[in-house]
Design a protein around this motif. Structure first.
Motif, PDB file in Angstrom:
ATOM      1  N   ASP A  65       0.829  -1.203   0.000  1.00  0.00           N
ATOM      2  CA  ASP A  65       0.000   0.000   0.000  1.00  0.00           C
ATOM      3  C   ASP A  65       0.865   1.254   0.000  1.00  0.00           C
ATOM      4  OD1 ASP A  65      -2.266  -1.532  -0.035  1.00  0.00           O
ATOM      5  OD2 ASP A  65      -2.661  -1.372   2.123  1.00  0.00           O
ATOM      6  N   GLU A  66       1.965   1.220   0.745  1.00  0.00           N
ATOM      7  CA  GLU A  66       2.869   2.371   0.761  1.00  0.00           C
ATOM      8  C   GLU A  66       3.499   2.602  -0.615  1.00  0.00           C
ATOM      9  OE1 GLU A  66       3.909   4.585   3.632  1.00  0.00           O
ATOM     10  OE2 GLU A  66       1.837   3.906   3.755  1.00  0.00           O
ATOM     11  N   VAL A  67       3.932   1.515  -1.238  1.00  0.00           N
ATOM     12  CA  VAL A  67       4.574   1.630  -2.544  1.00  0.00           C
ATOM     13  C   VAL A  67       3.599   2.141  -3.592  1.00  0.00           C
ATOM     14  CG1 VAL A  67       5.559   0.293  -4.463  1.00  0.00           C
ATOM     15  CG2 VAL A  67       6.377  -0.088  -2.133  1.00  0.00           C
ATOM     16  N   SER A  68       2.415   1.543  -3.661  1.00  0.00           N
ATOM     17  CA  SER A  68       1.480   1.868  -4.737  1.00  0.00           C
ATOM     18  C   SER A  68       0.767   3.191  -4.525  1.00  0.00           C
ATOM     19  CB  SER A  68       0.449   0.744  -4.897  1.00  0.00           C
ATOM     20  OG  SER A  68      -0.317   0.584  -3.717  1.00  0.00           O
ATOM     21  N   GLN A  69       0.500   3.552  -3.261  1.00  0.00           N
ATOM     22  CA  GLN A  69      -0.314   4.735  -3.001  1.00  0.00           C
ATOM     23  C   GLN A  69       0.473   5.958  -2.534  1.00  0.00           C
ATOM     24  OE1 GLN A  69      -3.543   4.548  -3.880  1.00  0.00           O
ATOM     25  NE2 GLN A  69      -3.039   2.446  -4.460  1.00  0.00           N
ATOM     26  N   THR A  70       1.692   5.751  -2.061  1.00  0.00           N
ATOM     27  CA  THR A  70       2.467   6.882  -1.530  1.00  0.00           C
ATOM     28  C   THR A  70       3.794   7.058  -2.259  1.00  0.00           C
ATOM     29  OG1 THR A  70       1.470   6.567   0.648  1.00  0.00           O
ATOM     30  CG2 THR A  70       3.459   7.923   0.542  1.00  0.00           C
ATOM     31  N   TYR A  71       4.669   6.066  -2.164  1.00  0.00           N
ATOM     32  CA  TYR A  71       6.008   6.211  -2.716  1.00  0.00           C
ATOM     33  C   TYR A  71       5.984   6.432  -4.222  1.00  0.00           C
ATOM     34  CZ  TYR A  71       7.417   4.232   1.805  1.00  0.00           C
ATOM     35  OH  TYR A  71       7.592   3.977   3.138  1.00  0.00           O
ATOM     36  N   CYS A  72       5.219   5.604  -4.938  1.00  0.00           N
ATOM     37  CA  CYS A  72       5.216   5.728  -6.397  1.00  0.00           C
ATOM     38  C   CYS A  72       4.534   7.009  -6.861  1.00  0.00           C
ATOM     39  CB  CYS A  72       4.550   4.502  -7.037  1.00  0.00           C
ATOM     40  SG  CYS A  72       5.707   3.130  -7.296  1.00  0.00           S
ATOM     41  N   VAL A  73       3.559   7.477  -6.112  1.00  0.00           N
ATOM     42  CA  VAL A  73       2.947   8.771  -6.436  1.00  0.00           C
ATOM     43  C   VAL A  73       3.989   9.873  -6.346  1.00  0.00           C
ATOM     44  CG1 VAL A  73       1.250  10.489  -5.700  1.00  0.00           C
ATOM     45  CG2 VAL A  73       0.631   8.063  -5.737  1.00  0.00           C
ATOM     46  N   GLU A  74       4.814   9.813  -5.295  1.00  0.00           N
ATOM     47  CA  GLU A  74       5.867  10.820  -5.120  1.00  0.00           C
ATOM     48  C   GLU A  74       6.946  10.702  -6.199  1.00  0.00           C
ATOM     49  OE1 GLU A  74       9.174  12.141  -1.751  1.00  0.00           O
ATOM     50  OE2 GLU A  74       7.377  11.010  -1.172  1.00  0.00           O
ATOM     51  N   VAL A  75       7.311   9.480  -6.536  1.00  0.00           N
ATOM     52  CA  VAL A  75       8.326   9.276  -7.573  1.00  0.00           C
ATOM     53  C   VAL A  75       7.856   9.858  -8.904  1.00  0.00           C
ATOM     54  CG1 VAL A  75       9.484   7.536  -8.985  1.00  0.00           C
ATOM     55  CG2 VAL A  75       9.409   7.263  -6.508  1.00  0.00           C
ATOM     56  N   ILE A  76       6.600   9.632  -9.244  1.00  0.00           N
ATOM     57  CA  ILE A  76       6.063  10.142 -10.514  1.00  0.00           C
ATOM     58  C   ILE A  76       6.003  11.666 -10.497  1.00  0.00           C
ATOM     59  CG2 ILE A  76       3.979  10.252 -11.936  1.00  0.00           C
ATOM     60  CD1 ILE A  76       3.511   7.304 -11.226  1.00  0.00           C
TER      61      ILE A  76
END
Length: 391
Positions: free
Chosen positions: A313-324
């Protein structure tokens, strides 16, 4: 580059994570990645559990028996991204769900059209003969199933926008078939997609039992909707995959509403031999197989399930949003379960793609034109209508 360390407060194994972190020196480059397998990692006494060794090879020959309303779009997305990341040859059926004597399935294989396929993850009716003729040998079978009452209520309420109670008590709705492909919407749908001879044997309980007994032997990875993340972890371990192969953006229905409860009368009718008793036979057999797996009997496995659910959930909803948004990669530090994970822009973009965009990406990769595939499917529907009228 930003570094992120998981602070899983409340998990009993947090201290273990910190003490074992020094064992990991490998960095997972999330996309693309082909030979990034961490070495000498073991946190369980179960043979083969949570172990990664250089000599082990990832399983890449896979057929997913896709049953709707079982988390199937999410798992199809995982397999699609895995196929793209590892440049696998993909089997793509023109027709989504059905073929019979008057309508033969049309298959596309790409991008290497002169080879057999490594992977197939679209909706079809399971046929060993058909798959053996198009897939490379030794492919593994993955199937996701759902408890039949839960499946029925979800399928009726969300899929065809019908009240589940009314659907079950109204035989015209309950036994309704697709106007084009003639597959059943609700009646023995999960059985039908596993290759059960619906038209000839739909009222034959003995035939249902024989089909389930035969099909269960072919399954390599059973996925239970109600044990979804645990199923993904077992698949990862058995296939020698990594966390980056199973991270996913869960495809759920927007505007989700509370599904009305079924009456006991409706449940009894649904599970009767004349209706969906065969679905119960199928689910019970797969559920029994699932709980007999050695992984689920290890307490440390369930700790990892909690961790994976949180991290995904952290990767898909938080970290990857920030990376993009920033176009800057993020590093997740090593734990007892994985080495360092580098979330790149390319990887996060794939994770965040919606279903349609991901499907088009796969078709482009495989050298199949989306519009051509759509037109062929529409033509087949028209031919199916004509065949039906002529009978």
């Amino acid at each position: 580059m930003k570094a992120v360390q998981w602070m899983g407060i409340g998990f009993a194994s947090a201290v273990l994570f910190a003490s074992l972190a020094c064992l990991f020196t490998n960095t997972y480059i999330a996309f693309p990645r082909s030979q990034m397998i961490p070495v000498n990692v073991q946190v369980s006494s179960l043979p083969g559990y949570n172990i990664r060794q250089e000599q082990k090879v990832k399983v890449t020959r896979i057929v997913y028996v896709k049953i709707p309303k079982t988390g199937s779009s999410t798992l199809q997305g995982i397999l699609t991204r895995f196929s793209l990341a590892h440049t696998l040859n993909t089997l793509i059926p023109t027709n989504c769900c059905y073929y019979n004597e008057s309508h033969k399935q049309v298959w596309r294989i790409g991008p290497r059209k002169d080879e057999r396929a490594d992977i197939m993850g679209k909706s079809i009716v399971y046929s060993k003969q058909e798959l053996d003729s198009h897939m490379k040998p030794g492919y593994k079978i993955v199937i996701s199933v759902r408890e039949p009452v839960s499946w029925m209520t979800s399928a009726s309420f969300y899929w065809l926008k019908q009240n589940p109670e009314k659907t079950i008590m109204n035989d015209d709705l309950l036994f309704k078939r697709s106007p084009n492909w003639k597959f059943p919407h609700y009646h023995l749908r999960q059985m039908f997609l596993t290759g059960f001879d619906y038209d000839r044997q739909k009222g034959n309980v003995t035939a249902m039992k024989e089909h389930v007994a035969s099909f269960i032997k072919r399954i390599d990875i059973p996925v239970l909707t109600e044990q979804y993340d645990a199923s993904l972890l077992i698949m990862m371990k058995r296939f020698n995959w990594d966390y980056t192969d199973i991270f996913c953006n869960r495809y759920t229905i927007s505007g989700r509403k509370e599904i009305p409860e079924l009456s006991e009368t409706a449940k009894a009718k649904l599970l009767s031999p004349d209706v969906n008793f065969g679905e119960k036979l199928l689910y019970d057999a797969i559920n029994k197989t699932w709980w007999e797996q050695p992984e689920v009997k290890d307490e440390s496995f369930w700790e990892e399930v909690k961790y994976f659910t949180y991290l995904n959930d952290e990767v898909s909803q938080t970290y990857c949003v920030e990376v993009i948004e920033t176009k800057e990669p993020i590093t997740i530090k090593a734990t007892a379960y994985h080495g360092k994970i580098l979330l790149t822009y390319e990887y996060c973009e794939m994770i965040r793609l919606d279903k349609v965009a991901l499907k088009k990406r796969l078709l482009t990769y495989a050298g199949v034109h989306y519009e051509q595939l759509f037109n062929e499917a529409r033509l087949m529907k028209e031919m199916s209508k004509m065949n039906t009228k002529s009978i």
